[in-house]
Write a protein that holds these residues in place. Structure first.
Motif, short mmCIF file in Angstrom:
data_model
loop_
_atom_site.label_atom_id
_atom_site.label_comp_id
_atom_site.label_asym_id
_atom_site.label_seq_id
_atom_site.Cartn_x
_atom_site.Cartn_y
_atom_site.Cartn_z
N LEU A 386 0.80 -1.22 0.00
CA LEU A 386 0.00 0.00 0.00
C LEU A 386 0.83 1.28 0.00
CD1 LEU A 386 -3.03 -0.58 2.43
CD2 LEU A 386 -3.07 -0.31 -0.04
N ILE A 387 2.14 1.18 0.14
CA ILE A 387 2.97 2.37 0.29
C ILE A 387 2.77 3.38 -0.84
CG2 ILE A 387 5.36 3.20 0.28
CD1 ILE A 387 6.10 0.85 2.04
N PRO A 388 2.79 2.99 -2.11
CA PRO A 388 2.58 4.00 -3.17
C PRO A 388 1.24 4.72 -3.05
CG PRO A 388 3.46 1.97 -4.10
CD PRO A 388 3.09 1.66 -2.69
N ALA A 389 0.16 3.96 -2.79
CA ALA A 389 -1.16 4.59 -2.66
C ALA A 389 -1.22 5.50 -1.45
CB ALA A 389 -2.24 3.51 -2.58
N LEU A 390 -0.57 5.11 -0.35
CA LEU A 390 -0.58 5.94 0.86
C LEU A 390 0.20 7.23 0.65
CD1 LEU A 390 -0.05 3.21 3.62
CD2 LEU A 390 -2.14 4.46 3.10
N ILE A 391 1.29 7.17 -0.08
CA ILE A 391 2.07 8.38 -0.37
C ILE A 391 1.23 9.36 -1.19
CG2 ILE A 391 4.04 9.28 -1.66
CD1 ILE A 391 5.59 6.78 -0.79
N VAL A 392 0.54 8.85 -2.20
CA VAL A 392 -0.32 9.71 -3.02
C VAL A 392 -1.42 10.33 -2.16
CG1 VAL A 392 -1.95 9.74 -4.94
CG2 VAL A 392 0.19 8.46 -5.14
N SER A 393 -2.05 9.51 -1.32
CA SER A 393 -3.12 10.02 -0.45
C SER A 393 -2.59 11.06 0.53
CB SER A 393 -3.76 8.86 0.32
OG SER A 393 -4.44 7.97 -0.54
N GLY A 394 -1.41 10.80 1.09
CA GLY A 394 -0.83 11.74 2.04
C GLY A 394 -0.52 13.09 1.41
N PHE A 395 0.00 13.09 0.19
CA PHE A 395 0.24 14.35 -0.50
C PHE A 395 -1.07 15.07 -0.78
CE2 PHE A 395 4.62 13.01 -1.36
CZ PHE A 395 5.27 14.23 -1.32
N GLY A 396 -2.10 14.30 -1.11
CA GLY A 396 -3.42 14.92 -1.31
C GLY A 396 -3.94 15.56 -0.05
N PHE A 397 -3.80 14.87 1.08
CA PHE A 397 -4.23 15.42 2.37
C PHE A 397 -3.51 16.73 2.66
CE2 PHE A 397 -4.13 16.13 6.85
CZ PHE A 397 -5.29 15.59 7.39
N GLY A 398 -2.19 16.73 2.50
CA GLY A 398 -1.41 17.93 2.80
C GLY A 398 -1.75 19.10 1.89
N CYS A 399 -2.17 18.80 0.65
CA CYS A 399 -2.53 19.87 -0.29
C CYS A 399 -3.95 20.39 -0.06
CB CYS A 399 -2.41 19.37 -1.73
SG CYS A 399 -0.70 19.12 -2.27
N VAL A 400 -4.68 19.78 0.85
CA VAL A 400 -6.03 20.24 1.16
C VAL A 400 -6.11 20.89 2.54
CG1 VAL A 400 -8.43 19.53 1.56
CG2 VAL A 400 -7.16 18.58 -0.36
N ALA A 401 -5.59 20.20 3.56
CA ALA A 401 -5.80 20.63 4.94
C ALA A 401 -5.29 22.04 5.22
CB ALA A 401 -5.15 19.63 5.90
N ALA A 402 -4.04 22.31 4.86
CA ALA A 402 -3.47 23.62 5.18
C ALA A 402 -4.02 24.74 4.29
CB ALA A 402 -1.96 23.55 5.08
N PRO A 403 -4.02 24.62 2.96
CA PRO A 403 -4.57 25.71 2.14
C PRO A 403 -6.05 25.97 2.41
CG PRO A 403 -3.26 24.20 0.80
CD PRO A 403 -3.46 23.55 2.13
N LEU A 404 -6.79 24.95 2.78
CA LEU A 404 -8.22 25.13 3.02
C LEU A 404 -8.47 26.10 4.16
CD1 LEU A 404 -11.07 24.29 2.20
CD2 LEU A 404 -10.88 22.36 3.79
N GLN A 405 -7.66 26.02 5.19
CA GLN A 405 -7.79 26.97 6.31
C GLN A 405 -7.63 28.40 5.83
OE1 GLN A 405 -8.63 26.29 9.41
NE2 GLN A 405 -7.46 24.63 10.30
N SER A 406 -6.61 28.61 5.00
CA SER A 406 -6.34 29.95 4.50
C SER A 406 -7.48 30.45 3.62
CB SER A 406 -5.03 29.96 3.72
OG SER A 406 -4.74 31.26 3.25
N VAL A 407 -8.01 29.56 2.76
CA VAL A 407 -9.12 29.95 1.87
C VAL A 407 -10.36 30.31 2.68
CG1 VAL A 407 -10.74 29.04 0.15
CG2 VAL A 407 -8.28 28.64 -0.11
N ILE A 408 -10.69 29.49 3.67
CA ILE A 408 -11.91 29.70 4.44
C ILE A 408 -11.84 31.00 5.23
CG2 ILE A 408 -13.32 28.80 6.32
CD1 ILE A 408 -12.52 25.99 5.44
N LEU A 409 -10.69 31.28 5.83
CA LEU A 409 -10.58 32.43 6.73
C LEU A 409 -10.01 33.68 6.06
CD1 LEU A 409 -9.22 30.51 9.85
CD2 LEU A 409 -11.57 31.26 9.45
N SER A 410 -9.76 33.62 4.75
CA SER A 410 -9.07 34.73 4.08
C SER A 410 -9.85 36.02 4.13
CB SER A 410 -8.77 34.34 2.62
OG SER A 410 -9.99 34.09 1.93
N ARG A 411 -11.18 35.98 4.12
CA ARG A 411 -11.97 37.21 4.06
C ARG A 411 -12.69 37.52 5.37
NH1 ARG A 411 -14.39 37.37 -2.05
NH2 ARG A 411 -12.80 36.10 -3.04
N VAL A 412 -12.43 36.71 6.39
CA VAL A 412 -13.10 36.93 7.67
C VAL A 412 -12.49 38.12 8.38
CG1 VAL A 412 -13.54 35.93 9.95
CG2 VAL A 412 -13.76 34.52 7.90
#
Length: 575
Positions: A386-412
């Protein structure tokens, strides 16, 4: 200009104050202690999952009590998050962070010293409440201390810590339980927070400036009560419904929770029309970034923790791995999350909202890869497949979790930072709790639905092994029938660890007892593997659908954040 600090008669320098629109010179020194507190809170949402079986045996707890150990923290934490953010706006974010951190450290010690299931559940509720005081202040401080240009990087680090907190819990829990330090069994999974919490408390008390909202006018007590009861009535029935057998009163609580949520929204609107200060600034939802981003956060978070619960159950209950071995199989996910989260700020600067499109696409690709690999090799799984699939999923998680915070709170509005971060954290936590509950319903329901057909497929092989042991045909048929009844009862009960009466060993002559028992164990293992495999493949498809929803919702986000005035720097603080 900032008013220069004055010295009191006791020659003590007053605490600095964080002012929105001004750049704090110590912001990068303050961030690590904020993230440490965040890590502790998130760690305790997942570290318990690997210790439930050990805890149940040691405390002689019932299945329902063990489930409450896991859910009581989540419910208290999720219900009180908005209130924690609002209290920070009112009484000071530094004060609430320190109070929450001290309370969390103390209740962690009490959890580790618990003497009964009931005492542990009570301490977990209080621990969740203290976590709700601490957690929203982290995002609020990032909003207030960091200028807009630096927030994506700060949120990237926050996203990395969120990912590590979620996925490090099972690994650390497994290591501590397997170590069995001084015969303490499960207790170190809570006691580990004490030295870390004390160090963080001393560190935070020296560095954190005070910060509060100048526009917050009071606490909406009726709103607090309405929202707390509504969310409690929403989460509790979903979490406990399966174990209770979905009686009418459980469904009634769910309906009542929805009614109370509607009443809460109407009440908040009424306060606004009267010029009073509501608990939740509903105007935040008029901004498309916040509204759509909150929806993405809810759906995304509903899939994250539930994925680890499903995979942990599959590895341990399905394939028979130990806690540490099961957690180590997911370590590739951890590493890739950390790397992607650290890179997310640069990716976000280049790609804009498209970094979220990339992240959700990678999550779907990684999950599809997981489904293909498990379907092909699960019964002979070694761990590395599962290592290749987990690496792909992990990169996907990292590309969503952090930028999403910035997008959601950018205009608050920074004045509403506490309320906004509290709402966002509550949305995420409620999504996480509901996701775990719903996936659990699907997984265990599918286990019961699939076991009969799997048992029927395995039975002929079992009977051939029994015939090879020279058992008479009548005995072979009786044992085969008993086997299928046993596996049916085993996978259609609430607690899979309980041995049903139908699984009582057969009385056999000594000459054939060993080969017959070996054949039964082998057949039972095959049924367990295949039944769990079928159930996991079924439930992961629903998580794939959730990631697809996130992928589509990203296209509803604004293309670029609104222009933000350049913050005023503190002249003396410039490097």
């Amino acid at each position: 200009m900032t008013r220069p600090p004055t010295t009191s008669s006791s020659h003590q320098t007053p605490l600095p104050t964080a002012v929105p629109g001004q750049v704090s010179p110590d912001r990068w020194r303050i961030l690590p202690v904020l993230l440490l507190g965040l890590f502790m809170v998130l760690l305790d949402t997942s570290i318990v999952t690997n210790g439930l079986a050990t805890l149940q045996r040691d405390l002689h707890a019932s299945s329902a009590q063990v489930q409450f150990v896991l859910t009581s923290y989540t419910v208290a934490y999720g219900v009180l998050l908005i209130i924690g953010g609002r209290l920070g706006d009112l009484f000071g974010r530094r004060r609430l962070f320190l109070l929450g951190l001290a309370g969390f450290t103390l209740t962690s010690a009490l959890c580790g010293l618990a003497w009964s299931p009931l005492s542990l559940i009570v301490f977990r509720v209080i621990q969740g409440a203290t976590a709700a005081l601490l957690f929203p202040q982290v995002t609020s401080f990032i909003q207030v201390l960091f200028p807009p240009a630096e927030r994506p990087r700060a949120f990237g680090l926050q996203g990395a810590m969120i990912g590590l907190g979620i996925v490090a819990g099972p690994l650390l829990g497994g290591l501590l339980i397997d170590a069995d330090l001084f015969g303490s069994l499960w207790r170190p999974i809570f006691l580990v927070n004490v030295p870390v919490g004390v160090a963080a408390l001393l560190w935070a008390s020296r560095l954190l400036p005070e910060s509060k909202s100048e526009t917050a006018r009071g606490l909406d007590v009726p709103g607090v009560a309405l929202l707390s009861v509504a969310l409690g009535l929403l989460i509790y029935p979903v979490v406990e419904g399966r174990e209770q057998g979905w009686p009418g009163w459980i469904l009634g609580l769910l309906a009542l929770s929805l009614v109370l949520l509607v009443v809460f929204v109407l009440y908040q609107r009424r306060l606004l029309t009267q010029g009073r200060d509501p608990l939740v600034q509903l105007s935040m939802f008029s901004d498309r970034s916040f509204a759509v981003g909150a929806a993405i956060a809810f759906v995304f978070q509903s899939s994250v923790l539930s994925y680890f619960v499903v995979m942990s159950l599959f590895f341990q209950a399905g394939l028979g791995y130990g806690p540490t071995q099961a957690a180590l199989l997911l370590i590739a996910y951890q590493v890739s999350i950390a790397v992607a989260s650290l890179l997310s700020a640069r990716l976000g600067a280049r790609l804009g909202r498209n970094v979220l499109t990339l992240g959700t696409a990678l999550l779907m690709a990684g999950l599809i890869g997981t489904l293909i690999i498990l379907n092909a090799s699960a019964l002979h799984y070694q761990g590395y497949e599962l290592i290749p699939a987990l690496i792909v999923s992990g990169f996907g998680f990292g590309c969503v979790a952090a930028p999403l915070q910035s997008v959601i709170l950018s205009r608050v509005n920074p004045a509403f930072a506490g309320s906004a971060s509290g709402v966002l954290a509550t949305v995420q936590q409620v999504g996480s709790a509901l996701g775990v509950a719903v996936i659990g319903i699907l997984l265990f329901g599918q286990l019961g639905a699939r076991v009969d057909s799997v048992g029927a497929e395995v039975r002929p092989g079992l009977e051939r092994s029994l015939q090879a042991a020279r058992l008479p045909s009548s005995a072979v048929s009786a044992i085969g029938t008993g086997f299928t009844r046993c596996v049916h009862d085993r996978f259609n009960q609430v607690d899979l660890n309980t041995v049903p009466a139908s699984c009582t060993p057969f009385a056999l002559p000594a000459a054939v007892a060993r080969p017959v028992n070996a054949a039964l164990v082998s057949a039972g293992t095959e049924v367990r593997h295949q039944t769990f495999l079928d159930a996991v493949l079924y439930t992961l498809r629903f998580q794939l659908a959730a990631y697809a929803v996130c992928f589509l919702l990203v296209f509803l986000l604004p293309g670029a954040p609104a222009a933000t005035p350049r913050p005023t720097a503190i002249p003396a603080a410039r490097p």
